[in-house]
Motif scaffolding. Structure first.
Motif, mmCIF file in Angstrom:
data_model
loop_
_atom_site.group_PDB
_atom_site.id
_atom_site.type_symbol
_atom_site.label_atom_id
_atom_site.label_comp_id
_atom_site.label_asym_id
_atom_site.label_seq_id
_atom_site.Cartn_x
_atom_site.Cartn_y
_atom_site.Cartn_z
ATOM 1 N N HIS A 52 112.169 55.701 32.748
ATOM 2 C CA HIS A 52 111.317 54.662 32.171
ATOM 3 C C HIS A 52 112.158 53.735 31.313
ATOM 4 O O HIS A 52 112.874 54.189 30.418
ATOM 5 N N VAL A 53 112.069 52.426 31.628
ATOM 6 C CA VAL A 53 112.959 51.428 31.017
ATOM 7 C C VAL A 53 112.145 50.318 30.363
ATOM 8 O O VAL A 53 111.160 49.844 30.924
ATOM 9 N N ARG A 54 112.573 49.897 29.174
ATOM 10 C CA ARG A 54 112.069 48.667 28.567
ATOM 11 C C ARG A 54 113.079 47.590 28.935
ATOM 12 O O ARG A 54 114.226 47.618 28.497
ATOM 13 N N TRP A 55 112.657 46.660 29.776
ATOM 14 C CA TRP A 55 113.549 45.624 30.281
ATOM 15 C C TRP A 55 113.706 44.509 29.262
ATOM 16 O O TRP A 55 112.775 44.210 28.496
ATOM 17 N N ASP A 56 114.882 43.908 29.232
ATOM 18 C CA ASP A 56 115.166 42.821 28.289
ATOM 19 C C ASP A 56 114.199 41.651 28.463
ATOM 20 O O ASP A 56 113.949 40.908 27.520
ATOM 21 N N SER A 57 113.613 41.529 29.646
ATOM 22 C CA SER A 57 112.652 40.459 29.922
ATOM 23 C C SER A 57 111.299 40.718 29.266
ATOM 24 O O SER A 57 110.422 39.852 29.292
ATOM 25 N N GLY A 58 111.123 41.912 28.685
ATOM 26 C CA GLY A 58 109.905 42.221 27.964
ATOM 27 C C GLY A 58 108.997 43.230 28.630
ATOM 28 O O GLY A 58 108.111 43.778 28.000
ATOM 29 N N GLY A 59 109.187 43.494 29.906
ATOM 30 C CA GLY A 59 108.327 44.436 30.607
ATOM 31 C C GLY A 59 108.840 45.862 30.526
ATOM 32 O O GLY A 59 109.943 46.130 30.045
ATOM 33 N N MET A 60 108.000 46.789 30.970
ATOM 34 C CA MET A 60 108.390 48.184 31.096
ATOM 35 C C MET A 60 108.082 48.625 32.519
ATOM 36 O O MET A 60 106.998 48.342 33.031
ATOM 37 N N LEU A 61 109.058 49.267 33.149
ATOM 38 C CA LEU A 61 108.870 49.755 34.506
ATOM 39 C C LEU A 61 109.831 50.903 34.743
ATOM 40 O O LEU A 61 110.996 50.838 34.334
ATOM 41 N N GLY A 62 109.337 51.951 35.397
ATOM 42 C CA GLY A 62 110.166 53.102 35.692
ATOM 43 C C GLY A 62 110.987 52.913 36.954
ATOM 44 O O GLY A 62 110.547 52.260 37.904
ATOM 45 N N LEU A 63 112.177 53.486 36.950
ATOM 46 C CA LEU A 63 113.065 53.495 38.111
ATOM 47 C C LEU A 63 112.924 54.846 38.800
ATOM 48 O O LEU A 63 112.973 55.894 38.145
ATOM 49 N N ILE A 64 112.746 54.815 40.112
ATOM 50 C CA ILE A 64 112.507 56.043 40.867
ATOM 51 C C ILE A 64 113.730 56.354 41.724
ATOM 52 O O ILE A 64 114.085 55.569 42.614
ATOM 53 N N PRO A 65 114.395 57.493 41.458
ATOM 54 C CA PRO A 65 115.539 57.874 42.278
ATOM 55 C C PRO A 65 115.136 57.969 43.746
ATOM 56 O O PRO A 65 114.064 58.462 44.082
ATOM 57 N N GLY A 66 115.986 57.422 44.618
ATOM 58 C CA GLY A 66 115.711 57.437 46.043
ATOM 59 C C GLY A 66 114.940 56.223 46.523
ATOM 60 O O GLY A 66 114.893 55.932 47.701
ATOM 61 N N SER A 67 114.342 55.500 45.581
ATOM 62 C CA SER A 67 113.583 54.303 45.924
ATOM 63 C C SER A 67 114.225 53.067 45.290
ATOM 64 O O SER A 67 114.269 52.005 45.890
ATOM 65 N N ASP A 68 114.707 53.234 44.066
ATOM 66 C CA ASP A 68 115.349 52.151 43.323
ATOM 67 C C ASP A 68 116.826 52.471 43.130
ATOM 68 O O ASP A 68 117.214 53.642 43.127
#
Length: 79
Positions: A52-68
């Motif tokens: 789970h990442v807080r992106w510098d652009s302001g959003g939050m989105l999780g990275l999924i191994p094998g997909s991202d």
């Protein structure tokens, strides 16, 4: 990878690690404005391996191994 400490798909990403997006799941699977090269700070990794990442652009989105794909650019506590 621009730094020698960079590693693709960290097995575990710790709170505070900085990550750079390489690619993400196809747009029809998720709605996001993230693009390759975007960076953010890891908040936590869950029991399924999602980073789970807080992106510098302001959003939050999780990275999924094998997909991202992403790389760690700095470790927690480093600048």
């Amino acid at each position: 990878m621009s730094q020698s400490s960079s590693t693709p798909h960290p097995a575990t990403a710790e709170r505070g690690h900085r990550v750079r997006l390489i690619s993400h799941a196809p747009a029809e699977m998720i709605k996001t404005d993230l693009a390759p090269g975007d960076e953010g700070t890891v908040l936590f990794s869950d029991s399924l391996g999602t980073v789970h990442v807080r992106w510098d652009s302001g959003g939050m989105l999780g990275l999924i191994p094998g997909s991202d794909e992403w790389e760690t650019t700095t470790e927690a506590g480093q600048s």
